[in-house]
Design an enzyme around this catalytic site. Sequence first.
Site, mmCIF file in Angstrom:
data_model
loop_
_atom_site.group_PDB
_atom_site.id
_atom_site.type_symbol
_atom_site.label_atom_id
_atom_site.label_comp_id
_atom_site.label_asym_id
_atom_site.label_seq_id
_atom_site.Cartn_x
_atom_site.Cartn_y
_atom_site.Cartn_z
ATOM 1 N N TYR A 286 -2.195 -0.175 10.747
ATOM 2 C CA TYR A 286 -2.286 -0.893 9.519
ATOM 3 C C TYR A 286 -0.717 -0.228 8.203
ATOM 4 O O TYR A 286 -0.459 -1.060 8.272
ATOM 5 C CB TYR A 286 -3.192 0.400 8.533
ATOM 6 N N SER B 228 0.935 -1.134 0.085
ATOM 7 C CA SER B 228 0.039 -0.010 -0.030
ATOM 8 C C SER B 228 0.515 1.612 -0.412
ATOM 9 O O SER B 228 2.507 1.328 0.314
ATOM 10 C CB SER B 228 -0.820 0.249 1.090
#
Length: 176
Positions: A148, A135
Amino acid sequence: MNLTNKTVLITGGSEGLGFAIAKELLSQKSEVIICGRNKEKLKSASDKLNSSKLRTFVCDVSDFSQVQMMVKNISNLDILINNAGIFMESPIELSKPAEISNVINVNVKGVIYVTKACLPLLKRRSESYLLNISSTKGVEGEANLSVYSASKFAIQGFTESLQLELKDTNIKVFGF
């Protein structure tokens, strides 16, 4: 690259990016295997993709014994796409330990476990590929995404280390 009859395993392939990748690879005549934790979502994905070149496995990638059982049922593998992941948005002070563990277990351990289990299959091919989907939050943090982001930064480090570890093999390692 000609993807006809290449066997591809996509973790987290029942929805989102994994589903889109599976759909594209099937259009390229690849043999596609998708796995996910949710049997109903896998069935729905299978129905939507509607291909004889698709196989599905219910598998929680954070459970190494489930990963091993799945991989035992795969005879050939040309491409591994580690895509499964859990998004978590919460200030660290409000994050519950169980939620933190779940994100780390799926996003980090899942990638490591599936890679470890699939390496023997990938090494058997004359040329194979390992793709780890991370990501932008794996290279740049953001408020309320600390857990995250930490999991995705870990995947960046794992991928870079694998590139070095496997540089003298037939396996090409990429991170996205």
